[in-house]
Design a protein around this motif. Structure first.
Motif, PDB file in Angstrom:
ATOM      1  N   UNK A 189       0.811  -1.223   0.000  1.00  0.00           N
ATOM      2  CA  UNK A 189       0.000   0.000   0.000  1.00  0.00           C
ATOM      3  C   UNK A 189       0.846   1.276   0.000  1.00  0.00           C
ATOM      4  N   UNK A 190       1.922   1.285  -0.768  1.00  0.00           N
ATOM      5  CA  UNK A 190       2.751   2.482  -0.908  1.00  0.00           C
ATOM      6  C   UNK A 190       3.891   2.609   0.078  1.00  0.00           C
ATOM      7  N   UNK A 191       3.961   1.749   1.069  1.00  0.00           N
ATOM      8  CA  UNK A 191       5.041   1.804   2.057  1.00  0.00           C
ATOM      9  C   UNK A 191       6.004   0.643   1.847  1.00  0.00           C
ATOM     10  N   UNK A 192       7.267   0.899   2.106  1.00  0.00           N
ATOM     11  CA  UNK A 192       8.285  -0.145   1.970  1.00  0.00           C
ATOM     12  C   UNK A 192       8.891  -0.434   3.335  1.00  0.00           C
ATOM     13  N   UNK A 193       8.949  -1.713   3.655  1.00  0.00           N
ATOM     14  CA  UNK A 193       9.601  -2.163   4.887  1.00  0.00           C
ATOM     15  C   UNK A 193      10.806  -3.003   4.472  1.00  0.00           C
ATOM     16  N   UNK A 194      11.942  -2.715   5.064  1.00  0.00           N
ATOM     17  CA  UNK A 194      13.156  -3.489   4.834  1.00  0.00           C
ATOM     18  C   UNK A 194      13.188  -4.623   5.847  1.00  0.00           C
ATOM     19  N   UNK A 195      13.183  -5.852   5.369  1.00  0.00           N
ATOM     20  CA  UNK A 195      13.230  -7.032   6.227  1.00  0.00           C
ATOM     21  C   UNK A 195      14.653  -7.576   6.158  1.00  0.00           C
ATOM     22  N   UNK A 196      15.282  -7.766   7.300  1.00  0.00           N
ATOM     23  CA  UNK A 196      16.667  -8.204   7.321  1.00  0.00           C
ATOM     24  C   UNK A 196      16.973  -9.199   8.417  1.00  0.00           C
ATOM     25  N   UNK A 197      18.225  -9.239   8.827  1.00  0.00           N
ATOM     26  CA  UNK A 197      18.697 -10.196   9.826  1.00  0.00           C
ATOM     27  C   UNK A 197      17.895 -10.072  11.131  1.00  0.00           C
ATOM     28  N   UNK A 198      17.614  -8.858  11.569  1.00  0.00           N
ATOM     29  CA  UNK A 198      16.871  -8.654  12.816  1.00  0.00           C
ATOM     30  C   UNK A 198      15.459  -9.220  12.740  1.00  0.00           C
ATOM     31  N   UNK A 199      14.953  -9.399  11.511  1.00  0.00           N
ATOM     32  CA  UNK A 199      13.598  -9.928  11.307  1.00  0.00           C
ATOM     33  C   UNK A 199      13.588 -11.421  10.999  1.00  0.00           C
ATOM     34  N   UNK A 200      14.756 -12.060  11.054  1.00  0.00           N
ATOM     35  CA  UNK A 200      14.819 -13.507  10.857  1.00  0.00           C
ATOM     36  C   UNK A 200      15.427 -13.967   9.553  1.00  0.00           C
ATOM     37  N   UNK A 201      15.940 -13.066   8.728  1.00  0.00           N
ATOM     38  CA  UNK A 201      16.637 -13.477   7.506  1.00  0.00           C
ATOM     39  C   UNK A 201      18.000 -14.025   7.952  1.00  0.00           C
ATOM     40  N   UNK A 202      18.259 -15.322   7.733  1.00  0.00           N
ATOM     41  CA  UNK A 202      19.458 -15.942   8.306  1.00  0.00           C
ATOM     42  C   UNK A 202      20.761 -15.667   7.557  1.00  0.00           C
ATOM     43  N   UNK A 203      20.695 -15.182   6.326  1.00  0.00           N
ATOM     44  CA  UNK A 203      21.915 -14.964   5.557  1.00  0.00           C
ATOM     45  C   UNK A 203      21.590 -14.318   4.224  1.00  0.00           C
ATOM     46  N   UNK A 204      22.495 -14.476   3.271  1.00  0.00           N
ATOM     47  CA  UNK A 204      22.315 -13.878   1.952  1.00  0.00           C
ATOM     48  C   UNK A 204      21.070 -14.466   1.285  1.00  0.00           C
ATOM     49  N   UNK A 205      20.230 -13.589   0.759  1.00  0.00           N
ATOM     50  CA  UNK A 205      18.989 -13.996   0.085  1.00  0.00           C
ATOM     51  C   UNK A 205      19.314 -14.359  -1.363  1.00  0.00           C
ATOM     52  N   UNK A 206      18.751 -15.481  -1.852  1.00  0.00           N
ATOM     53  CA  UNK A 206      18.948 -15.808  -3.266  1.00  0.00           C
ATOM     54  C   UNK A 206      17.638 -15.929  -4.037  1.00  0.00           C
ATOM     55  N   UNK A 207      16.496 -15.878  -3.334  1.00  0.00           N
ATOM     56  CA  UNK A 207      15.199 -15.859  -4.002  1.00  0.00           C
ATOM     57  C   UNK A 207      14.132 -15.525  -2.976  1.00  0.00           C
ATOM     58  N   UNK A 208      12.915 -15.282  -3.465  1.00  0.00           N
ATOM     59  CA  UNK A 208      11.803 -14.976  -2.577  1.00  0.00           C
ATOM     60  C   UNK A 208      10.556 -15.648  -3.134  1.00  0.00           C
ATOM     61  N   UNK A 209       9.704 -16.104  -2.243  1.00  0.00           N
ATOM     62  CA  UNK A 209       8.458 -16.734  -2.642  1.00  0.00           C
ATOM     63  C   UNK A 209       7.477 -16.639  -1.502  1.00  0.00           C
ATOM     64  N   UNK A 210       6.261 -17.046  -1.770  1.00  0.00           N
ATOM     65  CA  UNK A 210       5.227 -17.007  -0.746  1.00  0.00           C
ATOM     66  C   UNK A 210       4.509 -18.333  -0.682  1.00  0.00           C
TER      67      UNK A 210
END
Length: 134
Positions: free
Chosen positions: A109-130
């Motif tokens: 809805x027009x806002x961007x949230x940066x999701x990273x290590x503090x949010x549970x991303x364990x390392x380098x991202x290589x793809x995204x899915x749902x």
């Protein structure tokens, strides 16, 4: 014999999805985005909108019924220091973009949230899915 039937069924089930994705890419390149290098096209099939990631962090949303498209590249310009590598659209107003770092961008809805290590991303991202939730 059972293995041969299983392999044949697997091939038949996989092949249409591979070819249909190529058709979408070809159609987008030839008609909607001539001269652009399309990297990824993703959509949730419950929604008529698909999200397109093109080279140079260009982001587009396409209405698959009307073929009208909106450019969202400017909304992501604050993250131009990151390389966008994958995209997953949930709806007209929600998309996730993977970067070549430990970050995923969540646009809603027009806002961007940066999701990273503090949010549970364990390392380098290589793809995204749902996960599909019915």
């Amino acid at each position: 014999m059972m293995l041969r039937i299983f392999l044949l069924l697997t091939l038949l089930l996989i092949s249409p999805s591979v070819y249909s994705q190529q058709d979408v890419d070809f159609h987008l390149n030839a008609h909607l985005f001539p001269g652009k290098k399309i990297l990824k096209v993703k959509r949730d099939f419950k929604d008529p909108y698909l999200w397109v990631l093109a080279q140079n962090n260009e982001v587009y949303r396409v209405n698959s019924l009307t073929l009208n498209f909106d450019t969202f590249t400017a909304q992501f310009s604050a993250y131009s220091n990151l390389q966008f590598i994958d995209i997953a659209g949930r709806s007209k107003d929600t998309v996730f973009i993977a970067t070549n770092s430990t970050n995923v961008l969540h646009f809603k809805n027009g806002s961007i949230k940066l999701i990273g290590i503090a949010d549970g991303i364990p390392g380098i991202v290589n793809s995204v899915g749902m996960e599909r939730v019915d």
